[in-house]
Design a protein around this motif. Structure first.
Motif, PDB file in Angstrom:
ATOM      1  N   PHE A 185      68.401  -9.517   0.330  1.00 43.06           N
ATOM      2  CA  PHE A 185      68.609 -10.909  -0.080  1.00 43.06           C
ATOM      3  C   PHE A 185      67.853 -11.219  -1.366  1.00 43.06           C
ATOM      4  CE2 PHE A 185      67.220 -15.384   0.166  1.00 43.06           C
ATOM      5  CZ  PHE A 185      68.460 -15.998   0.101  1.00 43.06           C
ATOM      6  N   GLN A 186      66.591 -10.814  -1.440  1.00 45.54           N
ATOM      7  CA  GLN A 186      65.801 -11.082  -2.635  1.00 45.54           C
ATOM      8  C   GLN A 186      66.358 -10.342  -3.851  1.00 45.54           C
ATOM      9  OE1 GLN A 186      63.185 -13.145  -3.492  1.00 45.54           O
ATOM     10  NE2 GLN A 186      63.794 -14.094  -1.568  1.00 45.54           N
TER      11      GLN A 186
ATOM     12  N   ILE B 290      69.542 -12.262  -4.904  1.00 43.43           N
ATOM     13  CA  ILE B 290      69.165 -13.531  -5.522  1.00 43.43           C
ATOM     14  C   ILE B 290      68.593 -13.287  -6.914  1.00 43.43           C
ATOM     15  CG2 ILE B 290      67.510 -15.446  -5.369  1.00 43.43           C
ATOM     16  CD1 ILE B 290      69.911 -15.800  -3.573  1.00 43.43           C
TER      17      ILE B 290
ATOM     18  N   VAL C 174      71.493 -12.502  -9.325  1.00 44.95           N
ATOM     19  CA  VAL C 174      72.224 -13.729  -9.670  1.00 44.95           C
ATOM     20  C   VAL C 174      71.393 -14.586 -10.620  1.00 44.95           C
ATOM     21  CG1 VAL C 174      73.124 -15.894  -8.731  1.00 44.95           C
ATOM     22  CG2 VAL C 174      73.629 -13.736  -7.597  1.00 44.95           C
ATOM     23  N   HIS C 175      70.094 -14.665 -10.358  1.00 50.24           N
ATOM     24  CA  HIS C 175      69.230 -15.474 -11.228  1.00 50.24           C
ATOM     25  C   HIS C 175      69.191 -14.911 -12.652  1.00 50.24           C
ATOM     26  CE1 HIS C 175      65.956 -17.831 -12.774  1.00 50.24           C
ATOM     27  NE2 HIS C 175      65.285 -16.712 -13.035  1.00 50.24           N
TER      28      HIS C 175
ATOM     29  N   TRP D  71      71.006 -19.192 -11.804  1.00 54.63           N
ATOM     30  CA  TRP D  71      70.898 -19.985 -10.585  1.00 54.63           C
ATOM     31  C   TRP D  71      69.759 -19.473  -9.719  1.00 54.63           C
ATOM     32  CZ3 TRP D  71      76.691 -19.978  -8.775  1.00 54.63           C
ATOM     33  CH2 TRP D  71      77.450 -20.698  -9.700  1.00 54.63           C
ATOM     34  N   PHE D  72      69.433 -20.208  -8.676  1.00 54.96           N
ATOM     35  CA  PHE D  72      68.439 -19.828  -7.664  1.00 54.96           C
ATOM     36  C   PHE D  72      67.064 -19.557  -8.285  1.00 54.96           C
ATOM     37  CE2 PHE D  72      72.499 -18.047  -5.950  1.00 54.96           C
ATOM     38  CZ  PHE D  72      72.684 -19.009  -4.983  1.00 54.96           C
ATOM     39  N   ARG D  73      66.661 -20.387  -9.213  1.00 53.84           N
ATOM     40  CA  ARG D  73      65.393 -20.174  -9.905  1.00 53.84           C
ATOM     41  C   ARG D  73      64.208 -20.187  -8.948  1.00 53.84           C
ATOM     42  NH1 ARG D  73      62.848 -24.399 -13.874  1.00 53.84           N
ATOM     43  NH2 ARG D  73      62.495 -25.252 -11.835  1.00 53.84           N
ATOM     44  N   LEU D  74      64.241 -21.061  -7.972  1.00 56.60           N
ATOM     45  CA  LEU D  74      63.103 -21.187  -7.068  1.00 56.60           C
ATOM     46  C   LEU D  74      63.090 -20.127  -5.970  1.00 56.60           C
ATOM     47  CD1 LEU D  74      63.040 -25.063  -6.688  1.00 56.60           C
ATOM     48  CD2 LEU D  74      61.607 -23.639  -8.148  1.00 56.60           C
ATOM     49  N   MET D  75      64.220 -19.480  -5.725  1.00 55.14           N
ATOM     50  CA  MET D  75      64.293 -18.513  -4.640  1.00 55.14           C
ATOM     51  C   MET D  75      63.990 -17.090  -5.094  1.00 55.14           C
ATOM     52  SD  MET D  75      67.626 -19.991  -2.687  1.00 55.14           S
ATOM     53  CE  MET D  75      67.616 -18.816  -1.385  1.00 55.14           C
ATOM     54  N   ALA D  76      64.112 -16.796  -6.377  1.00 55.06           N
ATOM     55  CA  ALA D  76      63.899 -15.440  -6.880  1.00 55.06           C
ATOM     56  C   ALA D  76      62.395 -15.187  -7.023  1.00 55.06           C
ATOM     57  CB  ALA D  76      64.609 -15.255  -8.207  1.00 55.06           C
TER      58      ALA D  76
ATOM     59  N   SER E 102      65.355  -6.135  -9.507  1.00 52.96           N
ATOM     60  CA  SER E 102      66.220  -6.775  -8.513  1.00 52.96           C
ATOM     61  C   SER E 102      67.293  -5.818  -8.022  1.00 52.96           C
ATOM     62  CB  SER E 102      66.870  -8.027  -9.104  1.00 52.96           C
ATOM     63  OG  SER E 102      65.893  -8.985  -9.413  1.00 52.96           O
TER      64      SER E 102
END
Length: 83
Positions: A14-15, A18, A21-22, A27-32, A48
């Protein structure tokens, strides 16, 4: 043990996804979480991708280790011995 490996592998996969994609879209700036490590500056995409591959491998190995061993089933194995 298998569930823990699947959970860790799923988190790594998942990481990794993410992070990809970042890096490609933004996108997903806070999740990466990769972007938070300063020593990986400039190598986030490669890290990644590697993280996603390792996560996939951990999940695959955990799934495979939970299966019964393959091979021919010998019914009435006692009769198969020569006398």
């Amino acid at each position: 043990m298998r569930k823990a490996c699947e959970l860790v592998g799923g988190f790594l996969l998942f990481q990794g996804l993410i992070g990809i994609v970042h890096e490609l879209i933004g996108w997903f700036r806070l999740m990466a979480m990769i972007r938070l490590l300063p020593f990986l500056d400039g190598y986030e995409l490669y890290t990644s991708i590697g993280l996603a591959v390792v996560g996939f491998l951990v999940v695959a190995v955990a799934e495979e280790s939970g299966k019964s061993p393959s091979g021919p089933l010998i019914p009435d194995a006692d009769r198969a011995r020569p006398e």
